[in-house]
Design an enzyme around this catalytic site. Structure first.
Site, PDB file in Angstrom:
ATOM      1  N   ASP A 132       0.896  -1.211  -0.017  1.00 15.58           N
ATOM      2  CA  ASP A 132       0.042   0.160  -0.110  1.00 15.58           C
ATOM      3  C   ASP A 132       0.862   1.158  -0.094  1.00 15.58           C
ATOM      4  OD1 ASP A 132      -2.702   1.103   0.263  1.00 15.58           O
ATOM      5  OD2 ASP A 132      -1.604   1.964   2.185  1.00 15.58           O
TER       6      ASP A 132
ATOM      7  N   GLU B 269       1.565  -0.045  -4.829  1.00 11.10           N
ATOM      8  CA  GLU B 269       0.829   1.021  -5.158  1.00 11.10           C
ATOM      9  C   GLU B 269       1.438   2.191  -5.325  1.00 11.10           C
ATOM     10  OE1 GLU B 269      -3.346   3.100  -3.848  1.00 11.10           O
ATOM     11  OE2 GLU B 269      -1.556   2.921  -2.667  1.00 11.10           O
TER      12      GLU B 269
HETATM   13  C1  NOJ Z   1      -4.060   3.355  -0.821  1.00 12.88           C
HETATM   14  C2  NOJ Z   1      -5.456   2.381  -0.324  1.00 12.88           C
HETATM   15  O1  NOJ Z   1      -5.948   1.714  -1.543  1.00 12.88           O
HETATM   16  C3  NOJ Z   1      -6.707   3.096   0.279  1.00 12.88           C
HETATM   17  O2  NOJ Z   1      -7.723   2.550   0.409  1.00 12.88           O
HETATM   18  C4  NOJ Z   1      -6.097   3.783   1.546  1.00 12.88           C
HETATM   19  O3  NOJ Z   1      -7.137   4.571   1.998  1.00 12.88           O
HETATM   20  C5  NOJ Z   1      -4.667   4.568   1.334  1.00 12.88           C
HETATM   21  N1  NOJ Z   1      -3.833   3.809   0.690  1.00 12.88           N
HETATM   22  C6  NOJ Z   1      -4.316   4.561   2.627  1.00 12.88           C
HETATM   23  O4  NOJ Z   1      -3.597   3.406   3.292  1.00 12.88           O
END
Ligand code: NOJ
Length: 536
Positions: free
Chosen positions: A205, A273
């Site tokens: 993440d 991500e």
């Molecule tokens: C990206 C995640 O996909 C999202 O859902 C989340 O709120 C943020 N990162 C913070 O972790």
């Protein structure tokens, strides 16, 4: 299969993202759980035919950000089950031939994580430096102008110790300090905990936030609001996020993570991500020696205009930038964005299926997109996502609603009166059971595409070569592996088109219009309005 031996598993896999709260509830509390995923493994492996599942967070969490605020990296939230259920899920998934990818959240913890509770207890606590604590400016204001993605300053003042802590997301999600070697080692150990339990990889993440400018300079103003036109985020867009993320030291962190993954046999995967739309910059995170992220996520298709030129620009840009031996990936839906079918409509959803499963690289499908689930309008008293409170248009509940399995009340998702988020109004007709029975459904289109991809060397592993001599509003590309080839062609217009083929012959194996399947193709390929096909 010989190619399996020569490629990492994620290079031949279609990955399916599950939002565990919304997949299948087995306890009758209106919230999906791990036992529910076990219950539906045969849907995933046999009925649909994907190769891997990615689970959004299931860790203990106060749920300020629905699990992206982790309070224990080594356990399962009781809502979802327990470690024994998780182990069963891994074993059953592996028996079914599915890989398991889990979300790992390294940039921040929950403010209820024991590390943060210790860290905030005093300035000289041994864990103080595991987070980012800074003195106020002389006038008491935050140390710099950095903003939280979810709104407001990224700094929260802590009365007890008289310093601010950094939170790139909610104030309940304090950022970890990856420059601290002990923290770094502890987090890598948390990865090992799950790898030792058999997981095949991580979706990692918000990795781009893990390293900030060490001098913590103010971000400059953003004068080009067009930069964010695809997803305006209000005040957050008023700055260029030059210093609050993306520092070069990220490369070292990614190399450390990759080194951990590489100690397992076969090596495990990381899907990091990163929201970067410049393919060259994005590709730098594969690492110069392919020793960083296995794949940085590519969100290019979310931003691209849904036209032949728009899509081709993203794909060609990425193809040119991904280093030799690196592996692209594509997605068009996830738990943070408006539903694909609401963005692209019915015809666009069908084209998207052919595109995603026809491209070179790992396709990542979001649960329910195979049914064409729409964004669900959530009544104000049932909103859950903290972002919808900060900015209603950014709320993500509408794409996180329960999976409709069958037409009955509760949609086969839950026996509870009310699921945690409402089902879409159309769940009595748009559900797995009914779409399976309809040969022309989107679900059956996905099934045919997945079946084809499984058995087609060119689609899994072949090269990508776009065709230039195609009519306007058409995108066509060839996938080639040795002497075998497949042609993928999409008509983005509302008029029929005819494409002259450089290599005549073949048969339409899959089409968005099923009745065209099986037709022989000669020198020309005729596409109906909005049709997309694979010829092999
Ligand atoms: C990206 C995640 O996909 C999202 O859902 C989340 O709120 C943020 N990162 C913070 O972790």
């Amino acid at each position: 299969m010989t190619d399996r031996a020569r490629h990492e598993w994620w290079q031949t896999a279609v990955i399916y993202q599950i939002y565990p709260r919304s997949f299948k509830d087995t306890t009758g509390n209106g919230v999906g759980d791990l036992a529910g995923i076990i219950d539906r493994l045969s849907y995933l492996a046999d009925t649909l035919g994907v190769d891997a599942i990615w689970l959004s967070p299931f860790y203990p969490s106060p749920m300020a950000d629905f699990g992206y605020d982790v309070s224990d990296y080594r356990d399962v939230h009781p809502l979802f089950g327990d470690l024994a259920t998780f182990d069963r899920l891994v074993a059953r998934a592996h028996d079914a031939g599915l890989k398991i990818v889990i979300d790992f959240v390294p940039n921040h913890t929950s403010d209820q994580h024991p590390w943060f509770i210790e860290s905030r207890s005093s300035r000289d606590n041994p864990r103080r430096d595991w987070y980012v604590w800074r003195d106020p400016k002389p006038d008491g204001s935050p140390p710099n102008n950095w903003l939280s993605v979810f709104g407001g300053s990224a700094w929260e003042f802590d009365e007890h110790t008289g310093q601010y802590y950094l939170h790139s997301f909610l104030r309940e999600q304090p950022d970890l300090n990856w420059r601290n070697p002990e923290l770094r080692a502890a987090m890598l150990d948390n990865m090992r905990f799950w790898l030792d339990r058999g997981v095949d990889g991580f979706r990692v993440d918000a990795v781009h936030f893990m390293m900030k400018d060490p001098a913590e300079r103010d971000n400059p103003p953003n004068t080009d609001l067009g930069l964010f036109a695809h997803k305006p985020m209000g005040a957050y867009d008023a700055q260029l996020h030059r210093y609050d993320k993306g520092h070069d030291d990220l490369h070292g962190v990614f190399r450390d993570m990759r080194a951990v993954l590489a100690t397992y046999d076969p090596p495990r995967m990381s899907l990091g991500e990163i929201h970067i739309y410049d393919p060259v910059e994005l590709a730098s995170y594969y690492g110069t020696d392919l020793d960083e992220l296995s794949m940085p996520t590519n969100f290019g298709l979310f931003k691209a205009p849904w036209t032949a030129e728009g899509v081709r620009a993203v794909v060609d840009g990425l193809e040119a930038a991904v280093p030799a031996g690196g592996w692209p990936n594509y997605s068009l839906g996830n738990h943070d964005d408006r539903r694909l079918a609401s963005r692209l409509g019915e015809a666009g959803s069908r084209q998207a299926a052919v595109l995603l499963l026809g491209l070179r690289g790992a396709p990542i499908l979001y649960y329910g997109d195979e049914l064409g689930l729409r964004e669900v309008e959530i009544p104000p008293d049932r909103l859950q996502d903290p972002w919808s409170r900060a900015a209603p248009h950014l709320g993500r509940d509408g794409c996180r609603t329960p999976m409709p399995w069958s037409p009955e009340p509760g949609a086969g998702f839950t026996a509870a009166g009310e699921p945690w988020l409402p089902l879409g109004d159309d769940h009595r007709t748009r559900n797995v059971q009914m779409q399976l029975a309809d040969p022309d459904s989107l679900l059956n289109l996905y099934r045919r595409l997945l079946q084809l991809r499984r058995t087609s060397g060119p689609l899994r592993l072949g090269s990508y070569r776009p065709l230039d001599a195609v009519p306007a509003h058409c995108l066509a590309f060839v996938r080639e592996l040795g002497a075998e080839r497949a042609l993928v062609a999409l008509n983005f217009s509302a008029a029929p088109v005819t494409i002259d083929l450089p290599t005549p012959g073949g048969r339409i194996v899959v089409s968005t219009q099923r009745t065209h399947e099986g037709s022989d193709v000669g020198r020309t390929l005729r596409l109906a309005p909005h049709e997309a096909v694979i010829v092999a």
